[in-house]
Design a protein around this motif. Sequence first.
Motif, short mmCIF file in Angstrom:
data_model
loop_
_atom_site.label_atom_id
_atom_site.label_comp_id
_atom_site.label_asym_id
_atom_site.label_seq_id
_atom_site.Cartn_x
_atom_site.Cartn_y
_atom_site.Cartn_z
N SER A 187 29.42 -33.00 9.23
CA SER A 187 29.55 -34.95 9.62
C SER A 187 29.90 -35.32 11.08
O SER A 187 29.39 -36.12 11.47
CB SER A 187 29.63 -35.27 8.47
OG SER A 187 30.23 -37.37 8.22
N LEU A 199 23.56 -39.19 6.48
CA LEU A 199 23.46 -38.13 7.50
C LEU A 199 22.37 -37.03 6.12
O LEU A 199 21.47 -37.35 5.34
CB LEU A 199 24.44 -37.42 6.33
CG LEU A 199 25.72 -35.83 7.24
CD1 LEU A 199 25.82 -35.82 8.74
CD2 LEU A 199 27.02 -35.41 6.13
N TYR A 207 27.84 -35.16 13.58
CA TYR A 207 26.24 -35.56 13.62
C TYR A 207 26.87 -37.08 14.80
O TYR A 207 26.25 -37.13 15.22
CB TYR A 207 26.03 -36.04 12.96
CG TYR A 207 24.83 -36.31 12.52
CD1 TYR A 207 23.39 -35.47 12.63
CD2 TYR A 207 24.10 -37.71 11.87
CE1 TYR A 207 22.51 -35.93 12.45
CE2 TYR A 207 23.36 -38.46 11.78
CZ TYR A 207 21.63 -37.48 12.11
OH TYR A 207 20.88 -37.70 11.36
#
Length: 300
Positions: free
Chosen positions: A104, A94, A107
């Motif tokens: 997260s 991350l 992502y």
Amino acid sequence: MRTTILQTLYRMFPFNLQGDCHVLTVSDAIRISCIINFYGRLDLLQGVLCSLAEQQYPKDRFEVLLVEDRGGTEAGSQMAADFSDRLQIRYLPLDKDFGQMGYSRNYGLACSRGELVLFLDDDTVLLQQDFLSQLDRLFVQYPAVDALVPHGHAAWSCREDRYDYHDPYFMTSRCTAYRRQVLQELGGFMSAFVGQEDVEFVTRFTIAGKISRNCPELQYFHPPLLVPNTRKPRAVGFSFYGLRGRYSWPVWLLLLANCARHAPLILLPGRRLKEQGRFGIGFLLGVLDGIRGNKGQVYG
């Protein structure tokens, strides 16, 4: 009833249902992306990776994306390398917004290529070697369904006191699969969420009239919820408070009331009730932190 109330309030007080992720339409799409968000806990992560490596499903038809918080670790990267000969796996440390599960999840989602996206926790274990094959088949069999919710079981072996309670069809990122199209339409998750970002997403999913299906054919293990203190639910409460500028106020108030409804259970006997009650109290404390603008109480 809850669906009807949410959709009625939305019609009366509409708001933007978009999350914070731009989900790409990919030209080199594969069938299934399995996204796992983690930090440390490599003994648990190894369990879910082993269950994926044992799948009786073509390896070139699915990918595994490991998103590790806090910029990643050498051990996490090595774990991905150890499974690279058995899985089409990508390790994604991350880059920022550490500790925010919404960011997260987004992502990993933004980096995925699957027509179907299966969100997994690091402590989830798939119980069938044909789990992914059945998942694929069910999405084909039910073309109007936007998400599949497998049957979850409490993993006793992960807890010393071995108590058994688990909502078997809780629509959560510990094990839920979506069509890529619905994730694109709703823009994924709200990035600022620390926890229960999946609950917020399912709220928009429900308001938008999307369809999920409970699937007893698909089975997994996951530890039951434990709330040893109010730190995490307090952070969750602060996250939900932050929706006040994005949701219409009647839906926002309903969502806060729903998340806090278990607080009185702390007064009743029984561990399950006390765990739920502790979460409700922590959630309310997080909302109060938001009202006071006291973010440090949540993340400190």
